[in-house]
Design a protein around this motif. Sequence first.
Motif, mmCIF file in Angstrom:
data_model
loop_
_atom_site.group_PDB
_atom_site.id
_atom_site.type_symbol
_atom_site.label_atom_id
_atom_site.label_comp_id
_atom_site.label_asym_id
_atom_site.label_seq_id
_atom_site.Cartn_x
_atom_site.Cartn_y
_atom_site.Cartn_z
ATOM 1 N N PRO A 211 0.822 -1.220 0.000
ATOM 2 C CA PRO A 211 0.000 0.000 0.000
ATOM 3 C C PRO A 211 0.853 1.266 0.000
ATOM 4 O O PRO A 211 2.035 1.230 0.338
ATOM 5 C CB PRO A 211 -0.789 -0.119 1.310
ATOM 6 N N GLY A 212 0.245 2.367 -0.373
ATOM 7 C CA GLY A 212 0.914 3.667 -0.302
ATOM 8 C C GLY A 212 0.054 4.610 0.516
ATOM 9 O O GLY A 212 -0.993 4.217 1.034
ATOM 10 N N ASP A 213 0.474 5.859 0.639
ATOM 11 C CA ASP A 213 -0.356 6.851 1.338
ATOM 12 C C ASP A 213 -1.503 7.274 0.430
ATOM 13 O O ASP A 213 -1.380 7.253 -0.797
ATOM 14 C CB ASP A 213 0.489 8.097 1.677
ATOM 15 N N ARG A 214 -2.614 7.680 1.061
ATOM 16 C CA ARG A 214 -3.746 8.169 0.266
ATOM 17 C C ARG A 214 -4.130 9.570 0.732
ATOM 18 O O ARG A 214 -4.111 9.874 1.904
ATOM 19 C CB ARG A 214 -4.935 7.216 0.406
ATOM 20 N N PHE A 215 -4.461 10.415 -0.233
ATOM 21 C CA PHE A 215 -4.827 11.804 0.065
ATOM 22 C C PHE A 215 -6.074 12.159 -0.731
ATOM 23 O O PHE A 215 -6.311 11.576 -1.783
ATOM 24 C CB PHE A 215 -3.713 12.777 -0.359
ATOM 25 N N LYS A 216 -6.814 13.130 -0.232
ATOM 26 C CA LYS A 216 -7.944 13.631 -1.023
ATOM 27 C C LYS A 216 -7.361 14.623 -2.024
ATOM 28 O O LYS A 216 -6.770 15.617 -1.638
ATOM 29 C CB LYS A 216 -8.961 14.315 -0.118
ATOM 30 N N THR A 217 -7.474 14.320 -3.324
ATOM 31 C CA THR A 217 -6.791 15.164 -4.316
ATOM 32 C C THR A 217 -7.737 15.785 -5.343
ATOM 33 O O THR A 217 -7.458 16.843 -5.880
ATOM 34 C CB THR A 217 -5.734 14.357 -5.085
ATOM 35 N N PHE A 218 -8.858 15.122 -5.657
ATOM 36 C CA PHE A 218 -9.715 15.633 -6.732
ATOM 37 C C PHE A 218 -10.459 16.899 -6.311
ATOM 38 O O PHE A 218 -10.932 17.010 -5.185
ATOM 39 C CB PHE A 218 -10.739 14.570 -7.156
ATOM 40 N N GLU A 219 -10.545 17.845 -7.244
ATOM 41 C CA GLU A 219 -11.370 19.037 -7.048
ATOM 42 C C GLU A 219 -12.287 19.151 -8.251
ATOM 43 O O GLU A 219 -11.995 18.610 -9.315
ATOM 44 C CB GLU A 219 -10.487 20.293 -6.960
ATOM 45 N N LYS A 220 -13.385 19.899 -8.088
ATOM 46 C CA LYS A 220 -14.368 19.969 -9.176
ATOM 47 C C LYS A 220 -13.765 20.554 -10.451
ATOM 48 O O LYS A 220 -14.060 20.109 -11.555
ATOM 49 C CB LYS A 220 -15.587 20.808 -8.734
ATOM 50 N N LEU A 221 -12.915 21.564 -10.297
ATOM 51 C CA LEU A 221 -12.337 22.220 -11.490
ATOM 52 C C LEU A 221 -11.449 21.269 -12.287
ATOM 53 O O LEU A 221 -11.240 21.464 -13.482
ATOM 54 C CB LEU A 221 -11.521 23.451 -11.074
#
Length: 555
Positions: A211-221
């Motif tokens: 596994p790796g680290d997970r981050f919230k990355t998506f934005e609407k734009l």
Amino acid sequence: MDHHAPRNWLPHERPSLPGSPSTPLHPTPKRLAYALVGLLVALTGGLGNALVVANLPYLQGALGATTAEMAWLPAAYVMTNVSMNLLLVKFRQQYGLRAFTEVFLVLYALVTFGHLFVNDLGSAIAVRAAHGMVGAALSSLGLYYMIQAFPAKWRMKALVLGLGTSQLALPLARLFSEDLLQIAEWRGLYLFELGMALASLGCVFMLKLPPGDRFKTFEKLDFLTFALLAGGVALLCAVLSLGRIDWWLEAPWIGVASAGSIVLIMAGLAIEHNRSNPMLMTRWLGSGVMIRLALAVILIRMVLTEQSTGAVGLLQILNLSSQQMHSLYVVMLLGSVAGLATSALTINPSHLLMPLIISLALMATGSVMDSFSTNLTRPENMYLSQFLLAFGGTFFLGPTMVLGTRNVLTNPRNLVSFSVLFGICQNLGGLIGAALLGTFQIAREKFHSSHIVERLTLTDPQVLSRVQGSSASYASSIADPSARMTQGIRSLAAAATREANVMAYNDVFMLIAVIAMLTMLWIFIRSLWLLSTTKTVAPAPASPTSVPSSGASSS
């Protein structure tokens, strides 16, 4: 901000970049298993398109399509493949690698299965487009598996092998795809592809990536940018793929698509340029270092089209079947493997420009050798030149990637931008090369044809005796003397066209050699300039050279 709190990694396990797997220590048998799965996954991703590109004429008959319609198949693949990197990197960072691998491999198997039921051109193009999306995921997946197979000190060797494996797909596809066609016509190709996809899926389920680290990355734009850039790049790919077939200045849609692609790409870049948290770092992509890297990759890919557009095209003009070119494809494959192995063994972070100069020198030499072809040229006359071109084609890949990842590691936010840049340059370089060389070949053929035909008059005794000789060979089958004469004139015209084509291909090979030499000269002068400026300022510190090797597991 964090979607999942980052784990407490040991120093050697830490993922080098967001979205990449951790690198725990594995026992040797497991490392070997990772290498084999990486090889299988990367080849599966590459073969999807290679099998179609290598067999366009056969598929054309099966689908009952024109040459222009068939050109949409590889074009549809590239259209979607190029822009998917925009979303893929963020998908990996937000949902984790396991979701990424399993979702995309299941999709790939389903798309390939759908291929078996394709009976018309429209659905075939749709399936190729879907394949392009999934194929983009498989190439980076193969890279991650390869990185697990090597200890940290050999991380760069893993990068070279992971990147280069998918480049072996086209020579491989040319080698064995004819046998697949004999099994079940074009369905034989897709059955094989489905088998590869299912084998990869099974292997990936059995041997999971750490596994790796997970981050919230998506934005609407992000999705608006993606829609604009993907649309613009798709139009550009369509123009480059079909320009020389529908002809640049004749088909009205080419002008409309060109204008549309510029507007869409500019709009997408304008949004990114003015965002507070952009997906693409436009200022970084516009820096001198990245523009030079992009230009180098595009130029080298253009030179590489000598193999697919030039040598193979010439031999097809001389009526050689793929069975007769079999030995040449073996030589191309051996050259690619040798280039890959040499690059992996010799890659040195402090000398990354040297391999680029060497590979361009080899490709220029090969092209000059090919430029002396005649209508008697056969595959065995091209063994050495094609080996040099294939060797150079895989030898340059690793060093260019490492040159780019150096700049990513200093700021991981640049990862999406670099992945997109490298993918676009690789694909567009190939398309620009094929478009430029194909167009140049057609123009030169017309030029040589007009020169040859000018001199062919029946008042010339040599021409007359040639026509009479040809017509005499039809004496047993054609009784009418005037019909025999017509047939003789026709065979002379066919010979003239063939000669004009051979001369045009020689011009193409020479043009490629010139592009390779100029690119080589530019990189050489640039490296001398860098050497002189770094020496005058201060001796270079040792730390940057160790950066890529500690974590060049990007892309």
